[in-house]
Design a protein around this motif. Structure first.
Motif, short mmCIF file in Angstrom:
data_model
loop_
_atom_site.label_atom_id
_atom_site.label_comp_id
_atom_site.label_asym_id
_atom_site.label_seq_id
_atom_site.Cartn_x
_atom_site.Cartn_y
_atom_site.Cartn_z
N GLY A 1 2.93 3.68 -1.89
CA GLY A 1 3.90 3.10 -0.99
C GLY A 1 3.51 3.29 0.46
O GLY A 1 2.53 3.97 0.78
N PRO A 2 4.25 2.69 1.39
CA PRO A 2 3.93 2.77 2.82
C PRO A 2 3.98 4.19 3.38
O PRO A 2 3.33 4.49 4.37
CB PRO A 2 4.99 1.88 3.47
CG PRO A 2 6.11 1.82 2.48
CD PRO A 2 5.45 1.89 1.14
N ASP A 3 4.76 5.07 2.72
CA ASP A 3 4.85 6.45 3.18
C ASP A 3 3.92 7.37 2.41
O ASP A 3 3.98 8.59 2.54
CB ASP A 3 6.29 6.96 3.04
CG ASP A 3 6.85 6.77 1.64
OD1 ASP A 3 6.09 6.27 0.76
OD2 ASP A 3 8.02 7.11 1.40
N GLY A 4 3.03 6.79 1.59
CA GLY A 4 2.06 7.59 0.84
C GLY A 4 2.56 8.05 -0.53
O GLY A 4 1.79 8.68 -1.26
N LYS A 5 3.81 7.75 -0.87
CA LYS A 5 4.32 8.14 -2.18
C LYS A 5 3.63 7.36 -3.29
O LYS A 5 3.24 6.21 -3.11
CB LYS A 5 5.83 7.92 -2.26
CG LYS A 5 6.66 8.90 -1.45
CD LYS A 5 8.14 8.65 -1.68
CE LYS A 5 9.00 9.62 -0.89
NZ LYS A 5 10.45 9.37 -1.09
N PRO B 1 -8.10 7.20 -1.91
CA PRO B 1 -9.00 6.87 -0.79
C PRO B 1 -8.22 6.54 0.47
O PRO B 1 -7.12 5.97 0.40
CB PRO B 1 -9.77 5.64 -1.32
CG PRO B 1 -9.64 5.70 -2.80
CD PRO B 1 -8.31 6.32 -3.07
N GLU B 2 -8.78 6.86 1.61
CA GLU B 2 -8.12 6.57 2.88
C GLU B 2 -7.92 5.08 3.08
O GLU B 2 -6.95 4.65 3.72
CB GLU B 2 -8.94 7.15 4.04
CG GLU B 2 -8.90 8.67 4.12
CD GLU B 2 -7.47 9.20 4.36
OE1 GLU B 2 -6.73 8.56 5.13
OE2 GLU B 2 -7.12 10.22 3.76
N GLY C 1 -6.55 -2.27 -4.80
CA GLY C 1 -6.32 -2.98 -3.55
C GLY C 1 -5.30 -4.08 -3.65
O GLY C 1 -4.82 -4.59 -2.62
N ASP C 2 -4.90 -4.47 -4.88
CA ASP C 2 -3.85 -5.48 -5.05
C ASP C 2 -2.54 -5.01 -4.44
O ASP C 2 -2.20 -3.82 -4.53
CB ASP C 2 -3.62 -5.78 -6.53
CG ASP C 2 -4.69 -6.67 -7.14
OD1 ASP C 2 -5.50 -7.24 -6.38
OD2 ASP C 2 -4.72 -6.79 -8.38
N ILE C 3 -1.80 -5.93 -3.84
CA ILE C 3 -0.49 -5.60 -3.27
C ILE C 3 0.59 -5.92 -4.30
O ILE C 3 0.60 -7.00 -4.89
CB ILE C 3 -0.23 -6.39 -1.98
CG1 ILE C 3 -1.31 -6.07 -0.94
CG2 ILE C 3 1.15 -6.04 -1.40
CD1 ILE C 3 -1.21 -6.90 0.32
#
Length: 209
Positions: free
Chosen positions: A71-75, A38-39, A92-94
């Motif tokens: 990850g932050p780059d979408g990986k 999901p976006e 949604g957990d970090i």
């Protein structure tokens, strides 16, 4: 005796190399064929996650998408199903992932989302053989390892955890009530401040801080 020791050392090295290759293979496979993320999860990962590379380890923060970490780059970073189910991770957990020099993955939950508890019914798609929980007029995907752990079956009552302030596709199973037994699952709780080491695609080792 010396020859046997040499052979044991060599075998241990082979096993460690094999484990590293397995983790890398999982990582490459996830990057080549990511799930339909999901976006909202992608955007959250870009906003709150980060990546840090040191001489010997790589640390990546990301967002749990119901199965793996984004990850932050979408990986996509693979998470063992039994870790996700036993620690009751919610979409949604970090999380923070430390990739050790030997290739092992160490995950830590650093930012759990607010949760709400729902009660629904366990169902199974006869074509895909995937389990879902029907609750509040919605159908939530659940990890197969959770259903297996609680010995759930079609028609059983399932207690699930979902994000409180956002929609989700996935739910974490907290408990399953059936005619056969009631399992509390208390032993599967992830204690605050503990790290879980992903030593393979299936097993975890609890490491105290």
């Amino acid at each position: 005796m010396a020859k046997n020791n040499d052979q044991l050392l060599l075998l241990t090295q082979y096993l460690e190399n094999a484990q590293t290759n397995i983790n890398l293979a999982h990582q490459i496979l996830s990057e080549l064929s990511p799930d339909d993320i999901p976006e909202t999860i992608k955007n959250k990962a870009k906003t709150v996650a980060k990546e840090d590379l040191t001489k010997n380890t790589k640390v990546v923060e990301g967002v749990f998408d119901g199965q793996n970490m984004v990850g932050p780059d979408g990986k996509i970073y693979t998470i063992a199903p039994n870790y996700a189910s036993k620690s009751k991770l919610v979409e949604g957990d970090i999380l923070k992932l430390t990739i050790m020099p030997d290739g092992s993955f160490v995950y830590k939950q650093i930012g759990p989302v607010d949760r709400q508890r729902l009660v629904g019914q366990l169902s199974k798609d006869e074509e895909t053989k995937e389990f879902r929980v029907l609750a509040n007029g919605r159908s939530y995907k659940v990890i197969m390892a959770s259903v297996t752990y609680y010995k759930g079956d079609t028609g059983d009552e399932a207690v699930i955890l979902v994000p409180k302030d956002q929609d989700s596709r996935w739910a974490a199973i907290e408990n399953i009530v059936s005619d056969k037994q009631l399992t509390t699952g208390a032993e599967g709780e992830l204690a605050s401040g503990n790290d879980w080491e992903l030593s393979s695609g299936l097993d975890m080792e609890l490491k105290e801080k």
